[in-house]
Design an enzyme around this catalytic site. Structure first.
Site, PDB file in Angstrom:
ATOM      1  N   ASP A   1      -3.904   2.223  -2.045  1.00 57.93           N
ATOM      2  CA  ASP A   1      -2.797   1.299  -2.288  1.00 57.93           C
ATOM      3  C   ASP A   1      -1.734   1.332  -1.200  1.00 57.93           C
ATOM      4  O   ASP A   1      -0.565   1.020  -1.450  1.00 57.93           O
ATOM      5  CB  ASP A   1      -2.149   1.578  -3.653  1.00 57.93           C
ATOM      6  N   GLU A   2      -2.116   1.680   0.016  1.00 55.90           N
ATOM      7  CA  GLU A   2      -1.156   1.721   1.118  1.00 55.90           C
ATOM      8  C   GLU A   2      -1.576   0.832   2.284  1.00 55.90           C
ATOM      9  O   GLU A   2      -1.044   0.939   3.377  1.00 55.90           O
ATOM     10  CB  GLU A   2      -0.959   3.156   1.598  1.00 55.90           C
TER      11      GLU A   2
END
Length: 301
Positions: free
Chosen positions: A245-246
């Site tokens: 999720d980055e």
């Protein structure tokens, strides 16, 4: 492991510009890039339809350009244009570029789990001609959406993925995807992809998640958000990297909520935002409007 035996097919969808091509250019900014590109395209009889550019510093900073141009016969002319672009942009300007015939829609595989709101929204938009893609297949770790997906005429593959070891499932995913897709969309696919899979799949992967991360991680994020009295709920679409999720963000949006909304209301409103954000991200990616640069993006929306 049980897998539905269907052969991925490539179908042609309606797209807005059947005789258009796109050119993406990026690299170090310097004088003459735009003029050189325009002159080269003109020499091949191409007509520039739209041109967007951005430089983070005109004195040798990072330069990005998206050009859409029309041709009478893209498949015949594009190889010569690509050859000349390689000589001009790579040799003279040390730039990277990508040119693509937009009459050939990008092929996408959609991964989903039990939650179907993002999946069915994409399939509906595709059927309505609002997404210039070919949906090659839907892959799910649950069989729940099989009949609905097949009602759109899309191949559905049930690939179970249970337990800590996902290697068998990911091997089957790679078998289905290789050579059949240009990118992958995770439409609320509730499984974590391994770094090895991300490397081997060899195409961009787009994910959608609620914007509470990392404030409300784990199960029940909307209930946790309600407990904290949030005033906004939202969603983020981003490219998948090995850092969970980055990855580079493509699109985000929010909607206001109040104390009167319960957790179910927050989840419903959040789902609406997720659908809209993911559809925009898929559309922009399929139209070559998103340029990745390090861990962020330039989006010519």
């Amino acid at each position: 492991m049980t897998v539905t035996q269907e052969t991925p097919t490539r179908t042609v969808t309606r797209e807005s510009a059947p005789l258009h091509a796109s050119l993406i250019v990026k690299g170090r900014d310097r004088t003459g890039i735009v003029a050189s590109v325009g002159a080269l395209l003109s020499s091949h009889g191409a007509n520039i339809v739209s041109l967007d550019q951005y430089s983070d510093n005109p004195q040798g900073g990072a330069f990005f350009q998206r050009t859409v141009f029309s041709l009478d016969n893209p498949q015949a002319v594009l190889p010569a244009i690509e050859h000349d672009l390689r000589d001009r942009l790579t040799t003279d300007f040390e730039l990277e570029f990508m040119v693509r015939d937009m009459s050939l829609p990008k092929r996408v595989a959609i991964f989903a789990s039990k939650s179907d709101h993002c999946l069915l929204d994409l399939l509906w938009r595709h059927r309505r001609g609002q997404l210039p893609v070919t949906v090659a297949m839907v892959i799910s770790n649950h069989p729940d959406t099989a009949e609905e997906v097949r009602s759109f005429g899309i191949p559905f593959f049930h690939v179970p993925s249970m337990g800590a070891d996902k290697s068998a499932a990911e091997a089957e995913h790679l078998r289905l995807l290789r050579g059949n897709v240009d990118f992958v969309v995770l439409a609320r696919y509730m499984q974590i992809l391994s770094g090895d899979f991300i490397k081997q799949v060899g195409v961009p992967i787009i994910n959608i998640h609620h914007s509470f991360l990392p404030a409300f991680v784990g199960a029940g994020p909307y209930a946790k958000a309600k407990e904290r009295g949030v005033k906004l709920v939202g969603a983020t679409a981003h490219y998948v990297t090995e850092d969970l999720d980055e990855g580079p963000i493509i699109e985000q949006d929010v909607v206001r909520v109040t104390h009167a909304h319960n957790a179910a209301d927050l989840q419903r409103r959040g789902a609406d935002v997720e659908r809209a954000v993911l559809s925009r991200a898929v559309e922009w990616h399929s139209q070559d409007r998103v340029i990745r640069h390090g861990n962020h993006t330039i989006v010519f929306a």
